[in-house]
Scaffold this motif. Structure first.
Motif, PDB file in Angstrom:
ATOM      1  N   ARG A  76      32.896  51.241  42.844  1.00  0.00           N
ATOM      2  CA  ARG A  76      32.356  52.272  43.739  1.00  0.00           C
ATOM      3  C   ARG A  76      33.088  52.275  45.074  1.00  0.00           C
ATOM      4  O   ARG A  76      32.608  52.827  46.063  1.00  0.00           O
ATOM      5  CB  ARG A  76      30.854  52.058  43.958  1.00  0.00           C
ATOM      6  N   SER A  77      34.273  51.676  45.108  1.00  0.00           N
ATOM      7  CA  SER A  77      35.102  51.659  46.315  1.00  0.00           C
ATOM      8  C   SER A  77      35.685  53.043  46.546  1.00  0.00           C
ATOM      9  O   SER A  77      35.760  53.872  45.638  1.00  0.00           O
ATOM     10  CB  SER A  77      36.263  50.671  46.145  1.00  0.00           C
ATOM     11  N   THR A  78      36.121  53.290  47.765  1.00  0.00           N
ATOM     12  CA  THR A  78      36.785  54.551  48.084  1.00  0.00           C
ATOM     13  C   THR A  78      38.097  54.676  47.325  1.00  0.00           C
ATOM     14  O   THR A  78      38.462  55.753  46.882  1.00  0.00           O
ATOM     15  CB  THR A  78      37.052  54.640  49.596  1.00  0.00           C
ATOM     16  N   ASP A  79      38.810  53.547  47.169  1.00  0.00           N
ATOM     17  CA  ASP A  79      40.103  53.537  46.490  1.00  0.00           C
ATOM     18  C   ASP A  79      39.995  52.854  45.140  1.00  0.00           C
ATOM     19  O   ASP A  79      39.052  52.120  44.872  1.00  0.00           O
ATOM     20  CB  ASP A  79      41.131  52.774  47.340  1.00  0.00           C
ATOM     21  N   SER A  80      41.009  53.083  44.315  1.00  0.00           N
ATOM     22  CA  SER A  80      41.078  52.359  43.057  1.00  0.00           C
ATOM     23  C   SER A  80      41.405  50.900  43.346  1.00  0.00           C
ATOM     24  O   SER A  80      41.915  50.569  44.421  1.00  0.00           O
ATOM     25  CB  SER A  80      42.151  52.971  42.146  1.00  0.00           C
ATOM     26  N   ILE A  81      41.076  50.036  42.411  1.00  0.00           N
ATOM     27  CA  ILE A  81      41.419  48.621  42.545  1.00  0.00           C
ATOM     28  C   ILE A  81      42.158  48.186  41.294  1.00  0.00           C
ATOM     29  O   ILE A  81      41.988  48.770  40.218  1.00  0.00           O
ATOM     30  CB  ILE A  81      40.178  47.728  42.769  1.00  0.00           C
ATOM     31  N   ASN A  82      42.996  47.182  41.452  1.00  0.00           N
ATOM     32  CA  ASN A  82      43.698  46.588  40.324  1.00  0.00           C
ATOM     33  C   ASN A  82      43.151  45.192  40.108  1.00  0.00           C
ATOM     34  O   ASN A  82      42.808  44.500  41.066  1.00  0.00           O
ATOM     35  CB  ASN A  82      45.202  46.506  40.600  1.00  0.00           C
ATOM     36  N   MET A  83      43.099  44.771  38.859  1.00  0.00           N
ATOM     37  CA  MET A  83      42.659  43.426  38.544  1.00  0.00           C
ATOM     38  C   MET A  83      43.851  42.489  38.705  1.00  0.00           C
ATOM     39  O   MET A  83      44.930  42.787  38.224  1.00  0.00           O
ATOM     40  CB  MET A  83      42.134  43.358  37.118  1.00  0.00           C
ATOM     41  N   ASN A  84      43.661  41.376  39.393  1.00  0.00           N
ATOM     42  CA  ASN A  84      44.711  40.378  39.556  1.00  0.00           C
ATOM     43  C   ASN A  84      44.716  39.430  38.377  1.00  0.00           C
ATOM     44  O   ASN A  84      43.658  39.014  37.902  1.00  0.00           O
ATOM     45  CB  ASN A  84      44.514  39.577  40.844  1.00  0.00           C
ATOM     46  N   GLY A  85      45.899  39.061  37.935  1.00  0.00           N
ATOM     47  CA  GLY A  85      46.047  38.127  36.825  1.00  0.00           C
ATOM     48  C   GLY A  85      46.030  36.687  37.309  1.00  0.00           C
ATOM     49  O   GLY A  85      46.522  36.383  38.388  1.00  0.00           O
ATOM     50  N   VAL A  86      45.468  35.804  36.515  1.00  0.00           N
ATOM     51  CA  VAL A  86      45.421  34.385  36.847  1.00  0.00           C
ATOM     52  C   VAL A  86      46.821  33.790  36.779  1.00  0.00           C
ATOM     53  O   VAL A  86      47.251  33.059  37.652  1.00  0.00           O
ATOM     54  CB  VAL A  86      44.488  33.637  35.877  1.00  0.00           C
ATOM     55  N   THR A  87      47.552  34.125  35.728  1.00  0.00           N
ATOM     56  CA  THR A  87      48.860  33.513  35.498  1.00  0.00           C
ATOM     57  C   THR A  87      50.013  34.465  35.748  1.00  0.00           C
ATOM     58  O   THR A  87      51.162  34.076  35.653  1.00  0.00           O
ATOM     59  CB  THR A  87      48.971  33.010  34.046  1.00  0.00           C
ATOM     60  N   GLY A  88      49.727  35.714  36.001  1.00  0.00           N
ATOM     61  CA  GLY A  88      50.776  36.714  36.138  1.00  0.00           C
ATOM     62  C   GLY A  88      51.102  37.387  34.821  1.00  0.00           C
ATOM     63  O   GLY A  88      51.798  38.381  34.783  1.00  0.00           O
ATOM     64  N   ALA A  89      50.607  36.832  33.725  1.00  0.00           N
ATOM     65  CA  ALA A  89      50.830  37.426  32.406  1.00  0.00           C
ATOM     66  C   ALA A  89      49.824  38.542  32.167  1.00  0.00           C
ATOM     67  O   ALA A  89      48.735  38.551  32.754  1.00  0.00           O
ATOM     68  CB  ALA A  89      50.685  36.364  31.320  1.00  0.00           C
ATOM     69  N   ALA A  90      50.190  39.471  31.328  1.00  0.00           N
ATOM     70  CA  ALA A  90      49.282  40.574  30.999  1.00  0.00           C
ATOM     71  C   ALA A  90      47.970  40.041  30.432  1.00  0.00           C
ATOM     72  O   ALA A  90      47.954  39.047  29.701  1.00  0.00           O
ATOM     73  CB  ALA A  90      49.942  41.495  29.989  1.00  0.00           C
ATOM     74  N   ASN A  91      46.876  40.672  30.790  1.00  0.00           N
ATOM     75  CA  ASN A  91      45.537  40.345  30.283  1.00  0.00           C
ATOM     76  C   ASN A  91      45.074  38.930  30.627  1.00  0.00           C
ATOM     77  O   ASN A  91      44.319  38.320  29.882  1.00  0.00           O
ATOM     78  CB  ASN A  91      45.454  40.576  28.773  1.00  0.00           C
ATOM     79  N   SER A  92      45.503  38.405  31.776  1.00  0.00           N
ATOM     80  CA  SER A  92      45.053  37.078  32.219  1.00  0.00           C
ATOM     81  C   SER A  92      44.160  37.223  33.445  1.00  0.00           C
ATOM     82  O   SER A  92      44.317  36.529  34.420  1.00  0.00           O
ATOM     83  CB  SER A  92      46.254  36.188  32.535  1.00  0.00           C
ATOM     84  N   TYR A  93      43.263  38.175  33.397  1.00  0.00           N
ATOM     85  CA  TYR A  93      42.451  38.540  34.552  1.00  0.00           C
ATOM     86  C   TYR A  93      41.532  37.424  35.010  1.00  0.00           C
ATOM     87  O   TYR A  93      40.985  36.687  34.201  1.00  0.00           O
ATOM     88  CB  TYR A  93      41.621  39.790  34.260  1.00  0.00           C
ATOM     89  N   SER A  94      41.352  37.335  36.317  1.00  0.00           N
ATOM     90  CA  SER A  94      40.437  36.345  36.863  1.00  0.00           C
ATOM     91  C   SER A  94      39.123  37.025  37.224  1.00  0.00           C
ATOM     92  O   SER A  94      38.799  37.218  38.388  1.00  0.00           O
ATOM     93  CB  SER A  94      41.058  35.657  38.081  1.00  0.00           C
ATOM     94  N   SER A  95      38.423  37.426  36.214  1.00  0.00           N
ATOM     95  CA  SER A  95      37.118  38.043  36.411  1.00  0.00           C
ATOM     96  C   SER A  95      36.220  37.626  35.254  1.00  0.00           C
ATOM     97  O   SER A  95      36.700  37.163  34.221  1.00  0.00           O
ATOM     98  CB  SER A  95      37.234  39.574  36.455  1.00  0.00           C
ATOM     99  N   GLY A  96      34.936  37.777  35.462  1.00  0.00           N
ATOM    100  CA  GLY A  96      34.033  37.418  34.397  1.00  0.00           C
ATOM    101  C   GLY A  96      32.612  37.868  34.661  1.00  0.00           C
ATOM    102  O   GLY A  96      32.243  38.200  35.791  1.00  0.00           O
ATOM    103  N   MET A  97      31.829  37.897  33.589  1.00  0.00           N
ATOM    104  CA  MET A  97      30.415  38.217  33.689  1.00  0.00           C
ATOM    105  C   MET A  97      29.669  37.251  32.771  1.00  0.00           C
ATOM    106  O   MET A  97      30.067  37.040  31.622  1.00  0.00           O
ATOM    107  CB  MET A  97      30.139  39.654  33.262  1.00  0.00           C
ATOM    108  N   THR A  98      28.600  36.668  33.287  1.00  0.00           N
ATOM    109  CA  THR A  98      27.739  35.796  32.507  1.00  0.00           C
ATOM    110  C   THR A  98      26.370  36.449  32.417  1.00  0.00           C
ATOM    111  O   THR A  98      25.808  36.857  33.441  1.00  0.00           O
ATOM    112  CB  THR A  98      27.629  34.413  33.162  1.00  0.00           C
ATOM    113  N   VAL A  99      25.844  36.543  31.221  1.00  0.00           N
ATOM    114  CA  VAL A  99      24.534  37.161  30.991  1.00  0.00           C
ATOM    115  C   VAL A  99      23.680  36.144  30.241  1.00  0.00           C
ATOM    116  O   VAL A  99      24.018  35.732  29.133  1.00  0.00           O
ATOM    117  CB  VAL A  99      24.668  38.456  30.182  1.00  0.00           C
ATOM    118  N   VAL A 100      22.560  35.709  30.887  1.00  0.00           N
ATOM    119  CA  VAL A 100      21.686  34.688  30.320  1.00  0.00           C
ATOM    120  C   VAL A 100      20.273  35.254  30.183  1.00  0.00           C
ATOM    121  O   VAL A 100      19.702  35.734  31.173  1.00  0.00           O
ATOM    122  CB  VAL A 100      21.662  33.416  31.199  1.00  0.00           C
TER     123      VAL A 100
END
Length: 103
Positions: A76-100
């Protein structure tokens, strides 16, 4: 699309974290946790003083959900955001969701 689907009705603790890059503009990085109807269940954000810049956004909420509900994080930011990679490799995103399920 890109949602967590709830199998059993109940009360859930939901935690999320995202390392994002705001490539343009300035101001806040804002995320909302929403169900399939667009109901906001929680929100979190961070101000990035220098653009482009990194923002670590984390949040938590307790929500009562029904079987069949789908929850997702929405930018919901004014601008788009990019996901940062943990290792720099594709699909190594440093994000997560935990649902308990609490009850």
């Amino acid at each position: 699309a890109n949602a967590v689907n709830v199998t059993n009705a109940g009360t859930y603790l939901i935690l999320w974290n995202v390392l994002a890059d705001s490539p343009a503009g300035g101001g806040d990085t804002v995320l909302t946790l929403e169900d399939q109807n667009g109901t906001v269940l929680g929100s979190s954000g961070e101000n990035v003083a220098v653009q482009p810049g990194n923002a670590h956004v984390s949040g938590s909420t307790v929500a009562t959900l029904n079987a069949g509900d789908a929850i997702r994080l929405v930018n919901r930011s004014t601008d788009s955001i990019n996901m940062n990679g943990v290792t720099g490799a594709a699909n190594s995103y440093s994000s997560g969701m935990t649902v308990v399920r609490l009850s």
